[in-house]
Design a protein around this motif. Structure first.
Motif, mmCIF file in Angstrom:
data_model
loop_
_atom_site.group_PDB
_atom_site.id
_atom_site.type_symbol
_atom_site.label_atom_id
_atom_site.label_comp_id
_atom_site.label_asym_id
_atom_site.label_seq_id
_atom_site.Cartn_x
_atom_site.Cartn_y
_atom_site.Cartn_z
ATOM 1 N N ASP A 446 -23.242 -20.258 -16.727
ATOM 2 C CA ASP A 446 -23.115 -21.302 -15.711
ATOM 3 C C ASP A 446 -24.501 -21.829 -15.345
ATOM 4 O OD1 ASP A 446 -22.717 -22.911 -13.523
ATOM 5 O OD2 ASP A 446 -21.321 -21.556 -12.515
ATOM 6 N N PRO A 447 -24.871 -23.016 -15.806
ATOM 7 C CA PRO A 447 -26.226 -23.517 -15.543
ATOM 8 C C PRO A 447 -26.425 -24.019 -14.117
ATOM 9 C CG PRO A 447 -24.986 -25.157 -16.749
ATOM 10 C CD PRO A 447 -24.096 -23.954 -16.643
ATOM 11 N N PHE A 448 -25.348 -24.044 -13.313
ATOM 12 C CA PHE A 448 -25.463 -24.477 -11.916
ATOM 13 C C PHE A 448 -25.598 -23.304 -10.946
ATOM 14 C CE2 PHE A 448 -23.616 -28.215 -13.903
ATOM 15 C CZ PHE A 448 -24.312 -29.245 -13.298
ATOM 16 N N GLU A 497 -13.244 -19.426 -9.989
ATOM 17 C CA GLU A 497 -13.136 -19.153 -8.561
ATOM 18 C C GLU A 497 -13.982 -20.124 -7.743
ATOM 19 O OE1 GLU A 497 -16.625 -15.731 -8.375
ATOM 20 O OE2 GLU A 497 -14.511 -15.163 -8.257
ATOM 21 N N GLU A 498 -13.734 -20.139 -6.448
ATOM 22 C CA GLU A 498 -14.381 -21.095 -5.549
ATOM 23 C C GLU A 498 -15.900 -20.960 -5.554
ATOM 24 O OE1 GLU A 498 -14.232 -22.329 -0.790
ATOM 25 O OE2 GLU A 498 -13.474 -20.387 -1.487
ATOM 26 N N SER A 499 -16.404 -19.735 -5.689
ATOM 27 C CA SER A 499 -17.844 -19.507 -5.595
ATOM 28 C C SER A 499 -18.614 -19.904 -6.846
ATOM 29 C CB SER A 499 -18.116 -18.026 -5.300
ATOM 30 O OG SER A 499 -17.640 -17.216 -6.373
ATOM 31 N N GLN A 500 -17.910 -20.261 -7.885
ATOM 32 C CA GLN A 500 -18.575 -20.615 -9.145
ATOM 33 C C GLN A 500 -19.449 -21.852 -8.957
ATOM 34 O OE1 GLN A 500 -17.283 -19.107 -12.569
ATOM 35 N NE2 GLN A 500 -19.433 -19.589 -12.844
ATOM 36 N N GLY A 501 -20.729 -21.739 -9.336
ATOM 37 C CA GLY A 501 -21.659 -22.834 -9.133
ATOM 38 C C GLY A 501 -21.222 -24.122 -9.793
ATOM 39 N N VAL A 502 -20.757 -24.054 -11.032
ATOM 40 C CA VAL A 502 -20.366 -25.256 -11.750
ATOM 41 C C VAL A 502 -19.126 -25.882 -11.128
ATOM 42 C CG1 VAL A 502 -18.902 -24.072 -13.461
ATOM 43 C CG2 VAL A 502 -20.049 -26.233 -14.064
ATOM 44 N N LYS A 503 -18.260 -25.067 -10.510
ATOM 45 C CA LYS A 503 -17.080 -25.627 -9.849
ATOM 46 C C LYS A 503 -17.495 -26.416 -8.618
ATOM 47 C CE LYS A 503 -12.416 -24.522 -8.317
ATOM 48 N NZ LYS A 503 -11.378 -23.470 -8.212
ATOM 49 N N ARG A 504 -18.390 -25.850 -7.824
ATOM 50 C CA ARG A 504 -18.881 -26.560 -6.642
ATOM 51 C C ARG A 504 -19.554 -27.870 -7.064
ATOM 52 N NH1 ARG A 504 -20.981 -21.428 -5.474
ATOM 53 N NH2 ARG A 504 -23.109 -22.253 -5.728
ATOM 54 N N ALA A 505 -20.341 -27.818 -8.136
ATOM 55 C CA ALA A 505 -21.039 -29.018 -8.606
ATOM 56 C C ALA A 505 -20.051 -30.077 -9.088
ATOM 57 C CB ALA A 505 -22.008 -28.643 -9.727
ATOM 58 N N PHE A 506 -18.988 -29.656 -9.760
ATOM 59 C CA PHE A 506 -18.000 -30.614 -10.272
ATOM 60 C C PHE A 506 -17.252 -31.273 -9.114
ATOM 61 C CE2 PHE A 506 -14.278 -31.146 -13.533
ATOM 62 C CZ PHE A 506 -14.543 -32.507 -13.583
ATOM 63 N N ILE A 507 -16.867 -30.490 -8.132
ATOM 64 C CA ILE A 507 -16.153 -31.065 -6.992
ATOM 65 C C ILE A 507 -17.049 -32.045 -6.248
ATOM 66 C CG2 ILE A 507 -15.125 -30.522 -4.751
ATOM 67 C CD1 ILE A 507 -13.977 -27.985 -6.023
ATOM 68 N N THR A 508 -18.306 -31.701 -6.058
ATOM 69 C CA THR A 508 -19.252 -32.631 -5.421
ATOM 70 C C THR A 508 -19.361 -33.915 -6.233
ATOM 71 O OG1 THR A 508 -20.520 -30.820 -4.447
ATOM 72 C CG2 THR A 508 -21.646 -32.939 -4.704
ATOM 73 N N TRP A 509 -19.441 -33.773 -7.539
ATOM 74 C CA TRP A 509 -19.521 -34.926 -8.450
ATOM 75 C C TRP A 509 -18.286 -35.813 -8.300
ATOM 76 C CZ3 TRP A 509 -16.839 -36.755 -12.759
ATOM 77 C CH2 TRP A 509 -17.537 -37.573 -13.650
ATOM 78 N N THR A 556 -20.813 -33.613 -20.103
ATOM 79 C CA THR A 556 -22.184 -34.010 -20.436
ATOM 80 C C THR A 556 -23.152 -33.568 -19.348
ATOM 81 O OG1 THR A 556 -21.559 -35.867 -21.839
ATOM 82 C CG2 THR A 556 -23.704 -35.999 -20.774
ATOM 83 N N VAL A 557 -22.744 -33.646 -18.084
ATOM 84 C CA VAL A 557 -23.594 -33.187 -16.977
ATOM 85 C C VAL A 557 -23.903 -31.696 -17.132
ATOM 86 C CG1 VAL A 557 -23.740 -32.865 -14.472
ATOM 87 C CG2 VAL A 557 -22.730 -34.964 -15.406
ATOM 88 N N ILE A 558 -22.894 -30.913 -17.512
ATOM 89 C CA ILE A 558 -23.095 -29.471 -17.715
ATOM 90 C C ILE A 558 -24.083 -29.235 -18.858
ATOM 91 C CG2 ILE A 558 -21.979 -27.305 -18.395
ATOM 92 C CD1 ILE A 558 -19.400 -28.378 -17.100
ATOM 93 N N CYS A 559 -23.869 -29.936 -19.967
ATOM 94 C CA CYS A 559 -24.772 -29.771 -21.118
ATOM 95 C C CYS A 559 -26.204 -30.121 -20.742
ATOM 96 C CB CYS A 559 -24.303 -30.650 -22.277
ATOM 97 S SG CYS A 559 -22.698 -30.215 -22.956
ATOM 98 N N ASP A 560 -26.373 -31.239 -20.063
ATOM 99 C CA ASP A 560 -27.720 -31.661 -19.667
ATOM 100 C C ASP A 560 -28.367 -30.644 -18.734
ATOM 101 O OD1 ASP A 560 -27.551 -33.915 -21.210
ATOM 102 O OD2 ASP A 560 -27.268 -35.317 -19.550
ATOM 103 N N GLN A 561 -27.582 -30.123 -17.791
ATOM 104 C CA GLN A 561 -28.130 -29.125 -16.858
ATOM 105 C C GLN A 561 -28.598 -27.883 -17.611
ATOM 106 O OE1 GLN A 561 -28.640 -29.522 -13.703
ATOM 107 N NE2 GLN A 561 -28.843 -27.500 -12.776
ATOM 108 N N TYR A 562 -27.824 -27.478 -18.605
ATOM 109 C CA TYR A 562 -28.180 -26.298 -19.406
ATOM 110 C C TYR A 562 -29.471 -26.545 -20.178
ATOM 111 C CZ TYR A 562 -28.024 -23.019 -23.319
ATOM 112 O OH TYR A 562 -28.369 -22.074 -24.267
ATOM 113 N N PHE A 563 -29.510 -27.594 -20.986
ATOM 114 C CA PHE A 563 -30.681 -27.828 -21.836
ATOM 115 C C PHE A 563 -31.923 -28.194 -21.025
ATOM 116 C CE2 PHE A 563 -27.421 -28.615 -25.212
ATOM 117 C CZ PHE A 563 -27.878 -27.672 -26.115
ATOM 118 N N LYS A 564 -31.773 -28.998 -19.970
ATOM 119 C CA LYS A 564 -32.934 -29.406 -19.171
ATOM 120 C C LYS A 564 -33.557 -28.211 -18.452
ATOM 121 C CE LYS A 564 -34.451 -32.598 -15.562
ATOM 122 N NZ LYS A 564 -35.122 -31.564 -14.761
ATOM 123 N N THR A 565 -32.718 -27.335 -17.918
ATOM 124 C CA THR A 565 -33.244 -26.156 -17.220
ATOM 125 C C THR A 565 -34.067 -25.288 -18.166
ATOM 126 O OG1 THR A 565 -31.355 -26.155 -15.697
ATOM 127 C CG2 THR A 565 -32.631 -24.122 -15.850
#
Length: 729
Positions: A446-448, A497-509, A556-565
């Motif tokens: 999870d890159p988020f 689950e709710e605490s998953q970083g990528v889930k929070r990021a997706f809902i915000t998105w 694509t947002v997930i992929c970019d977050q992974y590679f950019k980090t």
């Protein structure tokens, strides 16, 4: 392929096993004639009465030459003919069917073979082959029998993907399911799938192709009962019951290799390499003291620290553990000289170790087990107490003499530091994963998550030596991770689950793109009633045009977050070292495009026959490195060819040459790394792989044919590469 995955990719893995089973059988037959045998066992010819066949939805007519014309009806799903009986085919390699198409369109024929224990409900113990014929085409169709091994012996072989005789299976079980037994063939069923065209074709003969008396005698062990077959592995880790060119039969033979090889290494050296393996006589570019990339005359290259063009010709797993194999529960496989339990009086016991590292295998989830390292054991027997240092020195000499200039992934740190040869570093990111994701080797990171950037920096910092060493080309970060289909990681986020970083990021998105939850609910067809419910639920996103569009965009947002980090961490912790990507094995265009945005070099593990036709996806123009490829054969005592099956060692060497040359002639590719330096164990590694894929065998003896190919290509790397820009003038 460092690590080998039960997940959404299991179907793919099982498909590969099936493909390889057929491929290996076909490879084994390449040295045999395809002409219809006159001395084979005849199932059908001009003398066979028509009532020997059972008809299924077809009309049958005898022709003047003795053949039969088969015309498909339109009612049955699988129109064809059946021959039934019970036949022992253990002394035969294949069925030969003389067939001819009389249709106006191409047709695909199938031949199904059943045995006495076949299970039609699961299709276990049933084999089906196919052939496509052009209109009017006449041919002798070779339908190979699957490899045979005494059923009781076969059931005692487990935790290995290839078994004696060329059998390939999964490595989980002891192969107790029903399998095809050619010793009890009960049905031959040539047929066609119903296509509504009333196709017609001619069958003139069905004959079993016999094995030669020599082959039958040499492979008689395939018929042996377990009491006679075991033990099957000698003190060097080799198969006992067969012989082949280059097999080591004694300690004297093992040790005699040292002086013989020393003469060979001294007599062969590349003339175009500088100290890094760059093009000594090539153009002089800017020297930065580190490896970098440059597009020179329209062709991508690496540039070495001295400013010379560099093409990475490498080998993975340069080490002394390639042939490590589990022994727990399999002690009876090995001769008594092999320690299968601790014994302080036996110096070979130092090569026993305990492990619980097993995936997709019999040993997975069973706790700790003992394993034996045949590679190290044989090096000890060969060189004595100083075996490690001798191995390091020899490896460095070999690579240079064999035309290589790079030590590839998964190689031993002691070898890397002692060889003074360019190398790649590798790290894996250990951080929280996306719970809803799936993957052959594991779930996607999870890159988020807040911990992710720190985990990346720590992993790279742990390779401090490489981060500061000019011989280090760069870092592979992660390996064959599971990108899934386009959009899959976004869907996995909402299944977490709710605490998953990528889930929070997706809902915000999503909240930034939809004015209200009601708007999202209507667009996606959700059952939830609020953003809060969506966060708490672990949902399977409904499939429709809008949900697909959103999931693909956030993918694509997930992929970019992974590679950019990772890119940012590389610049911070290992400036001057190249970010070489994640060694794609399964991927899609969105993930590839993201890698092209952030990696210095994009890496792929490509088990193909050629890579000259490779092209990147649309986007940033970046060079490409092949992290893994290999070829193998069954003529040197191992039971599995690996992912690139070849008929024999000569064909393997030719495949090597063709593959690397195709890379040299591709303007994007800047290197190919062979997987791997030494053969895997005859009885399988931690995941059951037991492939003949080494440049050296378990006794550290080089495969002469393949080494000739590596030298031929390696000594001419830059001349072959130069042809690219000369052609573009």
């Amino acid at each position: 392929m460092r690590s080998t995955k039960v997940t959404a990719f299991l179907a793919r893995a099982l498909a590969i096993v099936t493909i390889l089973t057929i491929a290996v059988a076909e490879v084994m037959a390449q040295n045999q004639t395809s002409a219809l045998e006159t001395n084979g066992f005849v199932f059908f010819d001009a003398q066979t009465p028509l009532d020997a066949f059972r008809l299924q939805g077809v009309e049958l007519t005898r022709l003047p030459d003795g053949g039969v014309k088969i015309v498909n009806g339109l009612d049955d799903r699988w129109p064809g003919v059946h021959l039934t009986g019970e036949w022992d085919m253990t002394k035969y390699s294949a069925l030969l069917l003389e067939v001819e198409s009389t249709s106006q369109e191409p047709i695909t024929l199938y031949c199904r073979m059943d045995c006495a224990d076949s299970d039609v409900s699961t299709m276990d113990g049933i084999v089906t082959r196919e052939i496509t014929l052009a209109p009017g085409q006449k041919t002798t169709w070779r339908v190979a029998f699957p490899a045979y091994l005494n059923p009781d012996t076969r059931k005692k072989l487990f935790a290995m993907r290839g078994k004696p005789g060329g059998i390939t299976t999964d490595a989980y079980s002891n192969d107790s399911k029903v399998f095809f037994d050619k010793g009890r063939l009960t049905a031959i069923r040539p047929f066609e799938n119903q296509n509504g065209r009333a196709d017609s074709w001619i069958l003139r003969k069905i004959v079993a192709q016999p094995l030669s008396d020599e082959e039958i005698a040499r492979r008689d062990y395939l018929n042996w009962e377990p009491d006679k077959f075991f033990p099957m592995i000698d003190q060097f880790g080799q198969f006992i019951h067969d012989d082949w060119p280059g097999k080591t039969h004694s300690l004297e033979e093992l040790r005699a290799q040292i002086q013989e090889e020393e003469k060979d290494l001294n007599a062969h050296q590349p003339k175009e390499f500088n100290q890094y393996g760059g093009w000594a006589n090539g153009p002089q570019l800017e020297a930065t003291g580190a490896f970098r990339t440059e597009k020179y005359k329209g062709v991508w290259f690496l540039v070495d620290p001295e400013g010379k063009l560099f093409w990475s010709h490498g080998v993975d797993c340069v080490s002394y553990w390639s042939a490590t194999t589990p022994v727990t529960d399999r002690e009876f496989y090995f001769v008594k000289e092999i320690p299968t339990k601790r014994d302080e009086n036996n110096p070979q016991s130092q090569f026993l170790s305990e492990s619980n590292n097993s995936v997709n295998n019999y040993y997975a989830g069973r706790g700790a087990f003992l394993q034996y390292n045949f590679t190290a054991s044989n090096l000890y027997l060969k060189y004595g107490e100083d075996w490690k240092q001798q191995t390091i020195v020899t490896a460095a000499k070999r690579l240079r003499s064999w035309g290589f200039n790079t030590i590839g992934n998964w190689s031993e740190n002691e070898v890397i530091r002692g060889a003074r040869t360019p190398y790649v570093a590798t790290v894996g990111i250990h951080s929280k994963t996306i719970q809803g994701s799936e993957g052959y080797w594991g779930k996607f990171v999870d890159p988020f998550e807040e911990e992710f950037p720190g985990a990346v920096e720590r992993a790279i910092a742990n390779q401090r030596y490489a981060a500061e060493d000019p011989y280090c080309i760069g870092f592979f970060v992660d390996n064959e991770i599971s990108w899934g289909a386009v959009g899959s990681l976004a869907r996995a986020a909402l299944a977490s689950e709710e605490s998953q970083g990528v889930k929070r990021a997706f809902i915000t998105w999503l909240q930034e793109r939809y004015e209200s939850f009601e708007q999202l609910k209507k667009a996606w067809g959700l059952e939830e009633s609020s953003w809060e419910e969506l966060a708490l639920a672990r949902i399977d996103v409904p499939r429709n045009e809008q949900s697909d569009k959103d999931c693909n965009a956030f993918y694509t947002v997930i992929c970019d977050q992974y590679f950019k980090t990772i890119r940012d961490a590389m610049r911070k912790v290992a400036p001057g070292r190249l970010y070489l990507g994640c060694r794609f094995a399964w991927t899609n265009d969105l993930a590839r495009a993201s890698a092209q945005r952030y990696c210095d070099v994009v890496s792929y593990n490509f088990y193909k026959r050629e890579i000259g036709s490779f092209e990147p996806v649309e986007g940033d123009d970046k060079p490409v490195m092949i992290g893994e490829f290999h070829f193998g054969a069954l003529d040197r005592g191992l039971f599995h060819t690996g992912l690139g099956p070849c008929a024999n060692q000569d064909a393997r060497a030719k495949a090597y040459e063709d593959y690397v040359v195709s890379g040299l002639k591709n303007k994007w590719i800047v290197g190919t790394h062979w997987f791997q330096y030494g053969d895997q164990a005859t009885t399988g590694r931690f995941d059951g792989e037991n492939y003949q894929i080494g440049l050296v065998d378990v006794c550290d003896r080089p495969y002469v044919e393949t080494i000739q190919a590596t030298r031929k290509v390696g000594y001419n790397l830059y001349q072959i590469r130069e042809e690219l820009w000369q052609e573009q003038k």
